[in-house]
Design an enzyme around this catalytic site. Structure first.
Site, mmCIF file in Angstrom:
data_model
loop_
_atom_site.group_PDB
_atom_site.id
_atom_site.type_symbol
_atom_site.label_atom_id
_atom_site.label_comp_id
_atom_site.label_asym_id
_atom_site.label_seq_id
_atom_site.Cartn_x
_atom_site.Cartn_y
_atom_site.Cartn_z
ATOM 1 N N GLU A 33 0.859 -1.190 0.000
ATOM 2 C CA GLU A 33 0.000 0.000 0.000
ATOM 3 C C GLU A 33 0.895 1.240 0.000
ATOM 4 O O GLU A 33 1.827 1.338 0.787
ATOM 5 C CB GLU A 33 -0.919 -0.036 1.233
ATOM 6 C CG GLU A 33 -1.637 1.240 1.564
ATOM 7 C CD GLU A 33 -2.523 1.795 0.431
ATOM 8 O OE1 GLU A 33 -3.237 1.015 -0.216
ATOM 9 O OE2 GLU A 33 -2.457 3.021 0.194
ATOM 10 N N GLN A 34 0.532 2.206 -0.864
ATOM 11 C CA GLN A 34 1.385 3.402 -0.996
ATOM 12 C C GLN A 34 1.335 4.328 0.216
ATOM 13 O O GLN A 34 2.301 5.011 0.516
ATOM 14 C CB GLN A 34 1.002 4.177 -2.250
ATOM 15 C CG GLN A 34 -0.394 4.779 -2.198
ATOM 16 C CD GLN A 34 -0.747 5.589 -3.445
ATOM 17 O OE1 GLN A 34 0.076 5.762 -4.321
ATOM 18 N NE2 GLN A 34 -1.964 6.082 -3.531
ATOM 19 N N ARG A 107 -16.717 3.333 6.412
ATOM 20 C CA ARG A 107 -15.619 2.753 5.631
ATOM 21 C C ARG A 107 -14.433 2.344 6.498
ATOM 22 O O ARG A 107 -13.803 1.320 6.261
ATOM 23 C CB ARG A 107 -15.147 3.730 4.559
ATOM 24 C CG ARG A 107 -16.081 3.746 3.375
ATOM 25 C CD ARG A 107 -15.668 4.767 2.345
ATOM 26 N NE ARG A 107 -16.615 4.749 1.263
ATOM 27 C CZ ARG A 107 -16.384 4.230 0.056
ATOM 28 N NH1 ARG A 107 -15.211 3.735 -0.234
ATOM 29 N NH2 ARG A 107 -17.316 4.232 -0.871
ATOM 30 N N TYR A 213 -28.033 7.116 5.300
ATOM 31 C CA TYR A 213 -28.247 5.865 6.056
ATOM 32 C C TYR A 213 -27.326 5.853 7.273
ATOM 33 O O TYR A 213 -26.306 6.546 7.300
ATOM 34 C CB TYR A 213 -28.014 4.627 5.174
ATOM 35 C CG TYR A 213 -26.697 4.567 4.430
ATOM 36 C CD1 TYR A 213 -25.518 4.123 5.033
ATOM 37 C CD2 TYR A 213 -26.627 4.938 3.083
ATOM 38 C CE1 TYR A 213 -24.323 4.051 4.328
ATOM 39 C CE2 TYR A 213 -25.429 4.876 2.373
ATOM 40 C CZ TYR A 213 -24.289 4.426 3.002
ATOM 41 O OH TYR A 213 -23.094 4.357 2.303
ATOM 42 N N ASP A 291 -11.654 -1.097 -8.824
ATOM 43 C CA ASP A 291 -11.718 0.173 -9.562
ATOM 44 C C ASP A 291 -10.585 0.313 -10.579
ATOM 45 O O ASP A 291 -10.679 1.126 -11.500
ATOM 46 C CB ASP A 291 -11.650 1.362 -8.594
ATOM 47 C CG ASP A 291 -13.021 1.704 -8.007
ATOM 48 O OD1 ASP A 291 -13.956 0.889 -8.181
ATOM 49 O OD2 ASP A 291 -13.154 2.773 -7.384
HETATM 50 C C1 LIG Z 1 -19.486 8.622 -3.365
HETATM 51 C C2 LIG Z 1 -19.202 7.143 -3.507
HETATM 52 C C3 LIG Z 1 -20.037 6.221 -2.879
HETATM 53 C C4 LIG Z 1 -19.838 4.847 -3.039
HETATM 54 N N1 LIG Z 1 -20.671 3.962 -2.421
HETATM 55 C C5 LIG Z 1 -20.481 2.630 -2.585
HETATM 56 C C6 LIG Z 1 -21.340 1.679 -1.915
HETATM 57 O O1 LIG Z 1 -22.238 2.067 -1.169
HETATM 58 N N2 LIG Z 1 -21.118 0.349 -2.132
HETATM 59 C C7 LIG Z 1 -20.096 -0.107 -2.954
HETATM 60 O O2 LIG Z 1 -19.957 -1.337 -3.103
HETATM 61 N N3 LIG Z 1 -19.275 0.774 -3.572
HETATM 62 C C8 LIG Z 1 -19.427 2.103 -3.403
HETATM 63 N N4 LIG Z 1 -18.585 2.996 -3.997
HETATM 64 C C9 LIG Z 1 -17.472 2.481 -4.826
HETATM 65 C C10 LIG Z 1 -16.320 1.985 -3.954
HETATM 66 O O3 LIG Z 1 -15.935 2.980 -3.031
HETATM 67 C C11 LIG Z 1 -15.127 1.608 -4.822
HETATM 68 O O4 LIG Z 1 -15.565 0.865 -5.930
HETATM 69 C C12 LIG Z 1 -14.142 0.775 -4.020
HETATM 70 O O5 LIG Z 1 -13.731 1.444 -2.855
HETATM 71 C C13 LIG Z 1 -12.934 0.433 -4.892
HETATM 72 O O6 LIG Z 1 -12.022 -0.305 -4.136
HETATM 73 P P1 LIG Z 1 -10.597 -0.650 -4.722
HETATM 74 O O7 LIG Z 1 -9.906 -1.417 -3.646
HETATM 75 O O8 LIG Z 1 -10.716 -1.247 -6.071
HETATM 76 O O9 LIG Z 1 -9.892 0.765 -4.948
HETATM 77 P P2 LIG Z 1 -9.450 1.901 -3.867
HETATM 78 O O10 LIG Z 1 -10.397 1.955 -2.740
HETATM 79 O O11 LIG Z 1 -9.232 3.135 -4.661
HETATM 80 O O12 LIG Z 1 -8.083 1.353 -3.309
HETATM 81 C C14 LIG Z 1 -6.880 1.431 -4.051
HETATM 82 C C15 LIG Z 1 -5.723 1.378 -3.075
HETATM 83 O O13 LIG Z 1 -4.510 1.298 -3.821
HETATM 84 C C16 LIG Z 1 -3.565 2.199 -3.275
HETATM 85 N N5 LIG Z 1 -2.636 2.564 -4.368
HETATM 86 C C17 LIG Z 1 -2.904 3.339 -5.447
HETATM 87 N N6 LIG Z 1 -1.823 3.442 -6.230
HETATM 88 C C18 LIG Z 1 -0.836 2.705 -5.644
HETATM 89 C C19 LIG Z 1 0.522 2.427 -5.977
HETATM 90 N N7 LIG Z 1 1.099 2.919 -7.091
HETATM 91 N N8 LIG Z 1 1.245 1.628 -5.156
HETATM 92 C C20 LIG Z 1 0.692 1.104 -4.017
HETATM 93 N N9 LIG Z 1 -0.609 1.354 -3.644
HETATM 94 C C21 LIG Z 1 -1.359 2.145 -4.454
HETATM 95 C C22 LIG Z 1 -4.403 3.372 -2.784
HETATM 96 O O14 LIG Z 1 -3.725 4.148 -1.831
HETATM 97 C C23 LIG Z 1 -5.613 2.645 -2.208
HETATM 98 O O15 LIG Z 1 -5.433 2.280 -0.861
HETATM 99 C C24 LIG Z 1 -18.757 4.381 -3.849
HETATM 100 C C25 LIG Z 1 -17.895 5.296 -4.453
HETATM 101 C C26 LIG Z 1 -18.107 6.677 -4.282
HETATM 102 C C27 LIG Z 1 -17.165 7.651 -4.953
#
Ligand SMILES: Cc1cc2nc3c(=O)[nH]c(=O)nc-3n(C[C@H](O)[C@H](O)[C@H](O)COP(=O)(O)OP(=O)(O)OC[C@H]3O[C@@H](n4cnc5c(N)ncnc54)[C@H](O)[C@@H]3O)c2cc1C
Length: 399
Positions: A33-34, A107, A213, A291
């Site tokens: 993790e960065q 979260r 909520y 994502d």
């Molecule tokens: C307003 C809003 C409301 C939402 N509500 C919901 C909901 O109710 N239910 C739901 O299921 N989803 C919801 N989502 C979507 C959800 O938040 C995301 O889809 C989810 O958090 C994505 O998770 P992830 O682990 O793929 O990415 P992220 O949460 O973006 O995690 C990526 C991680 O990688 C790390 N990283 C990035 N680059 C590097 C690098 N080069 N080297 C090392 N580490 C790195 C980052 O620091 C981060 O910790 C919502 C989104 C938004 C914007």
């Protein structure tokens, strides 16, 4: 047989859930993790049965029940007068139908319980990936601090601005959706006089919507206030927001909206970005997850849920393909792509329909809400919430 070593980049919800799933499948996992400390925005997140089923299987059932809120229903209300436009039962009804609960989390609570399950000391913090190299026998991750790690496969769970994605397929900026979200957490005692039920309430109106909520065992009311904005010019995609700006976006709306917005001390403002579905998620021994490969607008509350599903399918594909990494990664993508693309497209479509001005299209939309809610008929609900990302993979392995 030698135990495979997986390098997982990014300890968000997707990366941590994948790390847990891969370890359960017998792999050695290094999670990078960065950031130097794991942190999450002060905001809530909905986790539907398709994801809570998997987390329950990872042994997190009791921990989730301790910190989450189990909402009774999703309720759609009209912006001006609060009239109920539609209602979908959650609570016992959804749990008995799909065998897993619908939850609302803070979260930070969800991140903490995933970190505890993986082992907080095992998360390698302050490690920012800057490059990857792969050959026939493995993959090497290069970090900003000059260190490198070698593994058999690498999973890019590094979010919408994914470095892994850029290294594999080149730079392509995500697209600003034209919408911004104010998010905040109001202490429950400040909104107690509203006597809000344990629903997720979604107010829809011209040019915006407003969702609220409870989270953290009912200690906070979370809100997400989405409105339209022509452009996002700032470098960063989240920023401290002003409560009065947020309130001014809801002039003429039911007074409850402003009451909730003004019950917080601070609010954060997010630009909502998305991408078109990516043609490819994998190359050789590297694959994307969450994502990083399928960001979606939050209108179906499925982004994190789909990232959790990805991890389960990935782990099961490796098992089913006898740990043949490139084949297993291709099988993973083949199993996940259609489902996540459909949800990306549906989320995008809702971004228009939630914000319709009053008129014939809005009347049609309200009829649909009244008839079948947001998720559609019983079959559509079964496809969304009944999906088991592990057993769907096992079925493919048998074909
Ligand atoms: C307003 C809003 C409301 C939402 N509500 C919901 C909901 O109710 N239910 C739901 O299921 N989803 C919801 N989502 C979507 C959800 O938040 C995301 O889809 C989810 O958090 C994505 O998770 P992830 O682990 O793929 O990415 P992220 O949460 O973006 O995690 C990526 C991680 O990688 C790390 N990283 C990035 N680059 C590097 C690098 N080069 N080297 C090392 N580490 C790195 C980052 O620091 C981060 O910790 C919502 C989104 C938004 C914007």
């Amino acid at each position: 047989m030698k135990r495979l070593h997986a390098l997982v980049i990014g300890a968000g919800i997707g990366g941590m859930a994948a790390a847990i799933a891969l370890r359960r499948a017998g792999l050695e996992v290094s999670l990078f993790e960065q950031t130097v400390a794991q942190r999450e925005v002060g905001a809530g997140i909905q986790i539907s049965p398709n994801a809570s089923r998997l987390l329950g299987r990872y042994g997190l059932g009791d921990a989730m029940a301790r910190v989450a809120v189990r909402p009774t229903a999703i309720v759609f209300r009209r912006w001006q007068d609060g009239r109920v436009l539609g209602r979908e039962e959650l609570g016992d009804s959804i749990e008995s139908q799909f065998g897993a609960p619908y939850y609302h989390f803070h979260r930070a609570d969800l991140i903490a319980l995933l970190a505890d399950a993986f082992g907080p000391k095992d998360i390698k913090l302050g490690r920012r990936l800057v490059d990857i190299e792969q050959d026939e026998s493995g993959v090497t991750a290069h970090f900003q601090d000059g260190a490198s790690e070698r593994g058999d496969l690498l999973i890019g769970a590094d979010g919408i601005h994914s470095c892994v994605r850029e290294r594999l397929f080149g730079e392509e900026k995500p697209r600003f959706s034209g919408q911004i979200a104010y998010r905040g957490l109001a202490p429950a005692e400040r909104v107690a006089h509203l006597r809000l039920p344990l629903d997720v309430t979604n107010w829809v109106g011209p040019g915006g919507h407003f969702v609220h909520y409870y989270v953290s065992s009912g200690r906070f009311l979370n809100f997400i206030a989405v409105s339209e904005e022509a452009s996002w010019t700032r470098e960063q995609w989240s920023d401290r927001g002003s409560v009065s700006d947020a309130v001014s976006n809801y002039q003429g709306w039911h007074p409850q909206v402003a009451t909730i917005l003004t019950a917080v001390d601070e609010t954060f403002k997010w630009a909502l970005f998305d991408r078109n579905p990516l043609p490819r998620w994998t190359q050789g021994r590297v694959a994307l997850l969450g994502d990083a490969c399928h960001p979606m607008l939050p209108f179906m509350a499925q982004g994190a849920a789909q990232a959790i599903e990805d991890g389960a399918t990935l782990a099961a594909s490796l098992r089913n393909m006898a740990y043949d990494v490139p084949r297993a990664l291709q099988a993973y993508v083949a199993l996940r792509k259609l489902r996540t693309t459909t949800l990306q497209e549906r989320s995008q479509a809702f971004s228009k329909s939630f914000h319709l001005p009053d008129g014939p299209e809005q009347i049609d939309r309200d009829r649909t809400f009244a008839r079948e809610g947001l998720r559609g008929d019983a079959e559509a609900m079964r496809r969304l919430y009944g999906h088991d990302a592990e057993s769907a993979t096992a079925a493919q392995g048998e074909r």
